[in-house]
Design a protein around this motif. Structure first.
Motif, short mmCIF file in Angstrom:
data_model
loop_
_atom_site.label_atom_id
_atom_site.label_comp_id
_atom_site.label_asym_id
_atom_site.label_seq_id
_atom_site.Cartn_x
_atom_site.Cartn_y
_atom_site.Cartn_z
N UNK A 125 0.85 -1.19 0.00
CA UNK A 125 0.00 0.00 0.00
C UNK A 125 0.88 1.24 0.00
N UNK A 126 0.67 2.12 -0.95
CA UNK A 126 1.56 3.26 -1.13
C UNK A 126 1.54 4.20 0.07
N UNK A 127 2.72 4.60 0.52
CA UNK A 127 2.86 5.63 1.56
C UNK A 127 3.03 6.97 0.86
N UNK A 128 2.41 8.00 1.39
CA UNK A 128 2.41 9.31 0.75
C UNK A 128 3.84 9.82 0.55
N UNK A 129 4.20 10.06 -0.71
CA UNK A 129 5.58 10.44 -1.04
C UNK A 129 5.93 11.83 -0.53
N UNK A 130 5.03 12.79 -0.68
CA UNK A 130 5.32 14.17 -0.26
C UNK A 130 5.45 14.27 1.25
N UNK A 131 4.53 13.63 1.98
CA UNK A 131 4.61 13.67 3.44
C UNK A 131 5.86 12.95 3.93
N UNK A 132 6.23 11.87 3.27
CA UNK A 132 7.45 11.15 3.65
C UNK A 132 8.68 12.03 3.43
N UNK A 133 8.73 12.70 2.30
CA UNK A 133 9.88 13.56 2.00
C UNK A 133 10.01 14.67 3.03
N UNK A 134 8.90 15.27 3.40
CA UNK A 134 8.93 16.34 4.40
C UNK A 134 9.44 15.84 5.74
N UNK A 135 9.19 14.56 6.05
CA UNK A 135 9.63 13.97 7.31
C UNK A 135 11.03 13.38 7.23
N UNK A 136 11.64 13.40 6.05
CA UNK A 136 12.97 12.84 5.88
C UNK A 136 13.00 11.34 5.77
N UNK A 137 11.88 10.75 5.31
CA UNK A 137 11.79 9.30 5.16
C UNK A 137 11.76 8.96 3.68
N UNK A 138 12.61 8.05 3.25
CA UNK A 138 12.62 7.60 1.86
C UNK A 138 12.55 6.08 1.81
N UNK A 139 12.22 5.55 0.64
CA UNK A 139 12.00 4.11 0.49
C UNK A 139 12.87 3.57 -0.63
N UNK A 140 13.50 2.44 -0.37
CA UNK A 140 14.39 1.82 -1.35
C UNK A 140 13.60 1.28 -2.53
N UNK A 141 12.34 0.93 -2.31
CA UNK A 141 11.49 0.43 -3.38
C UNK A 141 10.06 0.31 -2.87
N UNK A 142 9.11 0.32 -3.80
CA UNK A 142 7.73 -0.08 -3.49
C UNK A 142 7.51 -1.46 -4.08
N UNK A 143 7.03 -2.39 -3.26
CA UNK A 143 6.75 -3.75 -3.71
C UNK A 143 5.27 -4.04 -3.48
N UNK A 144 4.55 -4.27 -4.56
CA UNK A 144 3.13 -4.55 -4.43
C UNK A 144 2.51 -4.80 -5.78
N UNK A 145 1.26 -5.21 -5.77
CA UNK A 145 0.56 -5.49 -7.02
C UNK A 145 -0.06 -4.22 -7.57
N UNK A 146 -0.51 -4.28 -8.81
CA UNK A 146 -1.12 -3.14 -9.50
C UNK A 146 -2.62 -3.16 -9.23
N UNK A 147 -3.06 -2.31 -8.31
CA UNK A 147 -4.46 -2.33 -7.90
C UNK A 147 -5.39 -1.72 -8.94
N UNK A 148 -4.91 -0.79 -9.73
CA UNK A 148 -5.71 -0.30 -10.85
C UNK A 148 -5.99 -1.44 -11.83
N UNK A 149 -4.96 -2.22 -12.10
CA UNK A 149 -5.13 -3.35 -13.01
C UNK A 149 -6.05 -4.41 -12.42
N UNK A 150 -5.98 -4.61 -11.11
CA UNK A 150 -6.89 -5.56 -10.46
C UNK A 150 -8.33 -5.12 -10.62
N UNK A 151 -8.59 -3.83 -10.41
CA UNK A 151 -9.95 -3.31 -10.60
C UNK A 151 -10.40 -3.41 -12.05
N UNK A 152 -9.48 -3.12 -12.96
CA UNK A 152 -9.79 -3.22 -14.39
C UNK A 152 -10.14 -4.67 -14.75
N UNK A 153 -9.36 -5.61 -14.25
CA UNK A 153 -9.62 -7.02 -14.52
C UNK A 153 -11.00 -7.42 -13.99
#
Length: 339
Positions: A125-153
């Motif tokens: 589940x995506x963590x808010x990128x802007x709020x993370x940046x403001x707090x000094x938190x970064x992520x090495x990667x996002x690992x997850x399925x494509x939920x838009x594609x799941x809904x489309x399917x």
């Protein structure tokens, strides 16, 4: 080279324990027996998150590293999840994988992890990128399925099931939770102008609420012929409400996740189908990703785990392979690991 198929590894039924793995398989070549991975998710009551836990534990055992998987008490227990992160942040873990309740809840406890320059993987589940940046938190990667594609399917399959027209309802997840929003959007965009969505209602990813909300929908809209549920537990609740009303088979229910109970319901005919997202594979990917970082590799910014639509045509195959995918998958993470 990218590995295309997942190895067979029986899920281990261990909850929230630190696993001292034995270094079997390739693990003995990694020299990472003291490498400790922390994974925190929402809860273990939902079988989806339990499967993610089991995949992580099995993969840690295979690779010869240690992992502790912790969680809150419910889908919405942000405080409990944050407390687990805060506790583990002080326990010397070398890598964190975190599934948030919403876009911002985990950012504050993760600031302690970030200050130590401990790598963090954003899982599922995506963590808010802007709020993370403001707090000094970064992520090495996002690992997850494509939920838009799941809904489309799900939308494509609902159109096929209903012959391209009809009235449907949507059971949403937790208000503001991005996965559910994306699934709803993918479904709605796909059926727009063809199916009439007569009602949307949140049911918090819970089976009892899915049942209760569906009962109310059936009274308000007795002529619906389909329900899209943003996860399987809500879908199972909807299927039960439909069965209670004596309308099994008349109203098609399609949900998302691919938990074992949903597969059994598809086989029994009470659930029309599920878009399975293979959380077990997500747990494996999280451990592989952390170990790749430990070995000095750079992960892709986004790693998309596999999805597949399961109905009566392939449910026996998926039950036999559960919890592993029945679709091939180019895994960009495993190929980075030292052999």
């Amino acid at each position: 080279m990218h590995a295309r198929l997942w190895r067979t590894a029986a899920p281990l039924l261990l909850i929230g324990v630190l696993l001292a793995a034995t270094g079997c398989g390739r693990g003995g070549d990694h020299g990472s027996g003291d490498y400790k991975i922390a994974i925190v998710t929402r809860n273990f009551t939902n079988p989806y998150w339990a499967a993610l836990r089991d995949g992580a534990i099995a993969e840690a055992s295979h690779l010869g590293v240690k992992v502790s998987v912790q969680a809150g008490q419910s889908e919405t227990d942000a405080d409990g999840e944050n407390a687990q992160i805060s506790t583990m942040a002080a326990q010397g873990y070398d890598c964190f994988g975190v599934v948030p309740v919403n876009g911002t809840n985990v950012i504050t406890p993760l600031t302690t992890v970030a200050r130590k320059k401990t790598p963090i993987l954003n899982l599922d589940t995506q963590i808010d990128a802007n709020a993370s940046q403001q707090a000094g938190v970064s992520y090495a990667s996002f690992i997850g399925s494509d939920n838009l594609e799941a809904g489309k399917t799900a939308g494509q399959q609902m159109l096929a099931a209903l012959g391209g027209s009809g009235k449907v309802a949507v059971l949403q997840g937790i208000a503001g939770e991005q996965n559910g929003i994306n699934r709803d959007q993918g479904f709605s965009d796909t059926v727009a102008g063809k199916l009439d969505i007569v009602q949307r209602a949140p049911a918090d990813y819970e089976q009892d609420k899915g049942l209760q909300v569906t009962e109310a929908i059936l009274k308000a809209h007795p002529d619906i012929t389909g329900i899209f549920a943003a996860n399987d537990t809500m879908g199972l609740g909807a299927a039960q409400a439909i069965k209670n009303a004596g309308r099994t088979g008349q109203i098609k229910v399609i949900s998302v996740d691919g938990i074992k109970a949903a597969l059994d319901a598809v086989k029994a005919g009470t659930l029309y189908g599920t878009v399975t997202q293979y959380p077990y594979a997500e747990g494996q990917l999280a451990v592989q990703g952390c170990l790749a970082l430990h070995q000095g590799k750079q992960l892709p910014a986004r790693v998309v785990s596999p999805i597949a639509f399961i109905n009566t045509a392939n449910v026996d195959q998926q039950i036999g392979a559960f919890p592993k995918p029945i679709v091939t998958f180019d895994n960009p993470v495993e190929g980075l690991l030292n052999k």
